[in-house]
Design a protein around this motif. Sequence first.
Motif, PDB file in Angstrom:
ATOM      1  N   ASP A 182       0.878  -1.402  -0.354  1.00 61.46           N
ATOM      2  CA  ASP A 182      -0.089  -0.569  -0.042  1.00 61.46           C
ATOM      3  C   ASP A 182       0.991   1.225  -0.320  1.00 61.46           C
ATOM      4  N   PHE A 183       0.719   2.236  -0.929  1.00 64.28           N
ATOM      5  CA  PHE A 183       0.965   3.762  -0.059  1.00 64.28           C
ATOM      6  C   PHE A 183       0.359   4.566  -0.441  1.00 64.28           C
ATOM      7  N   GLU A 184       0.519   5.791  -0.294  1.00 64.50           N
ATOM      8  CA  GLU A 184      -0.621   7.076   0.133  1.00 64.50           C
ATOM      9  C   GLU A 184      -0.061   7.307  -1.026  1.00 64.50           C
ATOM     10  N   LEU A 185      -0.946   8.411  -1.469  1.00 61.71           N
ATOM     11  CA  LEU A 185      -1.120   9.992  -2.024  1.00 61.71           C
ATOM     12  C   LEU A 185      -1.872  10.722  -2.050  1.00 61.71           C
ATOM     13  N   GLN A 186      -0.747  11.621  -1.688  1.00 64.96           N
ATOM     14  CA  GLN A 186      -0.990  12.968  -0.877  1.00 64.96           C
ATOM     15  C   GLN A 186      -1.114  14.198  -2.017  1.00 64.96           C
ATOM     16  N   ASN A 187      -2.429  15.369  -1.542  1.00 62.06           N
ATOM     17  CA  ASN A 187      -2.249  16.328  -2.400  1.00 62.06           C
ATOM     18  C   ASN A 187      -1.444  18.090  -1.371  1.00 62.06           C
ATOM     19  N   ASN A 188      -0.509  18.129  -1.539  1.00 64.51           N
ATOM     20  CA  ASN A 188       0.267  18.617  -0.321  1.00 64.51           C
ATOM     21  C   ASN A 188      -0.306  20.631  -0.940  1.00 64.51           C
ATOM     22  N   GLY A 189      -0.396  20.797  -2.123  1.00 64.70           N
ATOM     23  CA  GLY A 189      -0.851  22.239  -2.734  1.00 64.70           C
ATOM     24  C   GLY A 189      -2.279  22.606  -1.950  1.00 64.70           C
ATOM     25  N   SER A 190      -1.911  23.292  -2.833  1.00 65.76           N
ATOM     26  CA  SER A 190      -3.266  24.567  -2.499  1.00 65.76           C
ATOM     27  C   SER A 190      -4.743  24.805  -3.748  1.00 65.76           C
ATOM     28  N   LEU A 191      -4.530  24.232  -4.856  1.00 63.08           N
ATOM     29  CA  LEU A 191      -5.944  23.127  -5.181  1.00 63.08           C
ATOM     30  C   LEU A 191      -6.343  22.028  -5.067  1.00 63.08           C
ATOM     31  N   ASP A 192      -7.239  21.521  -5.545  1.00 59.90           N
ATOM     32  CA  ASP A 192      -7.449  20.516  -5.414  1.00 59.90           C
ATOM     33  C   ASP A 192      -7.292  19.653  -6.368  1.00 59.90           C
ATOM     34  N   ILE A 193      -6.778  18.538  -6.872  1.00 57.14           N
ATOM     35  CA  ILE A 193      -6.072  17.635  -8.155  1.00 57.14           C
ATOM     36  C   ILE A 193      -8.290  16.783  -8.538  1.00 57.14           C
ATOM     37  N   ASN A 194      -7.943  16.732  -9.641  1.00 60.06           N
ATOM     38  CA  ASN A 194      -8.744  16.753 -10.490  1.00 60.06           C
ATOM     39  C   ASN A 194      -8.810  14.840 -10.612  1.00 60.06           C
ATOM     40  N   LYS A 195      -7.797  14.834 -11.446  1.00 59.67           N
ATOM     41  CA  LYS A 195      -7.248  13.635 -12.469  1.00 59.67           C
ATOM     42  C   LYS A 195      -5.765  13.056 -11.301  1.00 59.67           C
ATOM     43  N   VAL A 196      -5.470  11.471 -11.680  1.00 62.58           N
ATOM     44  CA  VAL A 196      -4.410  11.703 -11.444  1.00 62.58           C
ATOM     45  C   VAL A 196      -3.908  10.420 -12.430  1.00 62.58           C
ATOM     46  N   LEU A 197      -3.032  10.770 -13.064  1.00 59.90           N
ATOM     47  CA  LEU A 197      -2.622  10.056 -14.959  1.00 59.90           C
ATOM     48  C   LEU A 197      -1.724   9.040 -14.380  1.00 59.90           C
ATOM     49  N   LEU A 198      -1.178   8.219 -14.841  1.00 58.46           N
ATOM     50  CA  LEU A 198      -0.405   6.972 -13.685  1.00 58.46           C
ATOM     51  C   LEU A 198       0.362   6.521 -16.029  1.00 58.46           C
ATOM     52  N   GLU A 199       1.489   7.091 -15.550  1.00 61.82           N
ATOM     53  CA  GLU A 199       2.520   6.160 -17.016  1.00 61.82           C
ATOM     54  C   GLU A 199       3.541   5.458 -15.957  1.00 61.82           C
ATOM     55  N   THR A 200       3.440   4.213 -17.046  1.00 57.45           N
ATOM     56  CA  THR A 200       4.114   2.745 -16.472  1.00 57.45           C
ATOM     57  C   THR A 200       5.164   2.854 -17.211  1.00 57.45           C
ATOM     58  N   ASP A 201       6.664   1.887 -16.919  1.00 61.80           N
ATOM     59  CA  ASP A 201       7.493   1.611 -17.529  1.00 61.80           C
ATOM     60  C   ASP A 201       8.474   0.684 -17.243  1.00 61.80           C
ATOM     61  N   TYR A 202       8.916   0.153 -17.658  1.00 60.89           N
ATOM     62  CA  TYR A 202       9.934  -1.433 -17.110  1.00 60.89           C
ATOM     63  C   TYR A 202      10.906  -1.109 -17.613  1.00 60.89           C
ATOM     64  N   SER A 203      12.178  -2.415 -17.377  1.00 60.84           N
ATOM     65  CA  SER A 203      12.820  -2.577 -18.309  1.00 60.84           C
ATOM     66  C   SER A 203      13.316  -3.154 -17.720  1.00 60.84           C
ATOM     67  N   VAL A 204      13.489  -5.129 -18.379  1.00 55.40           N
ATOM     68  CA  VAL A 204      13.685  -6.691 -17.828  1.00 55.40           C
ATOM     69  C   VAL A 204      15.043  -6.179 -17.790  1.00 55.40           C
ATOM     70  N   ILE A 205      16.350  -6.958 -16.956  1.00 57.26           N
ATOM     71  CA  ILE A 205      17.270  -7.754 -17.106  1.00 57.26           C
ATOM     72  C   ILE A 205      17.468  -9.275 -17.117  1.00 57.26           C
ATOM     73  N   ASP A 206      17.547  -9.773 -18.737  1.00 54.83           N
ATOM     74  CA  ASP A 206      17.066 -10.723 -18.957  1.00 54.83           C
ATOM     75  C   ASP A 206      18.985 -11.602 -18.118  1.00 54.83           C
ATOM     76  N   ASP A 207      18.428 -11.845 -17.010  1.00 50.00           N
ATOM     77  CA  ASP A 207      19.460 -12.730 -16.969  1.00 50.00           C
ATOM     78  C   ASP A 207      20.975 -14.047 -17.766  1.00 50.00           C
ATOM     79  N   GLN A 208      19.892 -14.836 -18.634  1.00 47.68           N
ATOM     80  CA  GLN A 208      20.396 -16.400 -19.033  1.00 47.68           C
ATOM     81  C   GLN A 208      20.510 -15.166 -21.060  1.00 47.68           C
ATOM     82  N   GLY A 209      20.020 -14.252 -21.849  1.00 43.56           N
ATOM     83  CA  GLY A 209      19.397 -14.354 -22.190  1.00 43.56           C
ATOM     84  C   GLY A 209      18.446 -14.805 -23.328  1.00 43.56           C
ATOM     85  N   ASP A 210      17.920 -15.598 -22.401  1.00 44.20           N
ATOM     86  CA  ASP A 210      17.364 -16.796 -23.275  1.00 44.20           C
ATOM     87  C   ASP A 210      15.755 -16.716 -23.131  1.00 44.20           C
ATOM     88  N   ASN A 211      15.185 -15.056 -23.206  1.00 49.77           N
ATOM     89  CA  ASN A 211      13.641 -14.547 -22.960  1.00 49.77           C
ATOM     90  C   ASN A 211      13.182 -15.021 -24.261  1.00 49.77           C
TER      91      ASN A 211
END
Length: 195
Positions: free
Chosen positions: A68-97
């Motif tokens: 679990d994690f908490e999203l906090q609005n520490n600003g003075s304006l209300d947040i209407n939307k929270v957009l999430l971008e996902t990125d990842y990289s894979v390190i293929d240990d054996q090079g056989d994926n």
Amino acid sequence: MGIKKQLGMGVMTAALGLSLIGGGTYAYFSDNETTNNTFAAGTLDLAVEPTQVIEVDNIQPGESMTRDFELQNNGSLDINKVLLETDYSVIDDQGDNTDDFGNHIEVTFLYNADQLNEVVYETTLAELKNMTPEAVNEEVFMPMLGEDGLESGTGDDLVVEFAFADNGEEQNQFQGDSLNLEWTFNAQQTNGEDN
């Protein structure tokens, strides 16, 4: 009286008349006031606590873990939307994926830690990476945060379950591999109001 005197008197009378008319335009009452005005822009300040949602070693097919994690609005304006971008990289240990490790990591967004059976949205990391931030907001954050979003000075706890899916087949190609996940949260303000 000669013509010269009459012309001279006429010119002097005209000059006197003009000077009286010109001087008379400045003979009215006046007053003025100065106002001091300020425009101060509000702030958007989205924080995520903790900044590292998950770190797991030696995961094997069929295992899952809830974070679990908490999203906090520490600003003075209300947040209407929270957009999430996902990125990842894979390190293929054996090079056989022959497949993307992200296809085998399931991500389940849950309503809260007490009731883990209340699923908001379930997908894989690979699918989440290909989703638009707007789609993630509609599928995940709107159900979790509500249509009002995140008000200034508030926070919301979010619960995510990660699982290495056991597909019932040999998954040896992923032995020793690692996946580095990066989530970027982007806050957008509510619409302005006429005051």
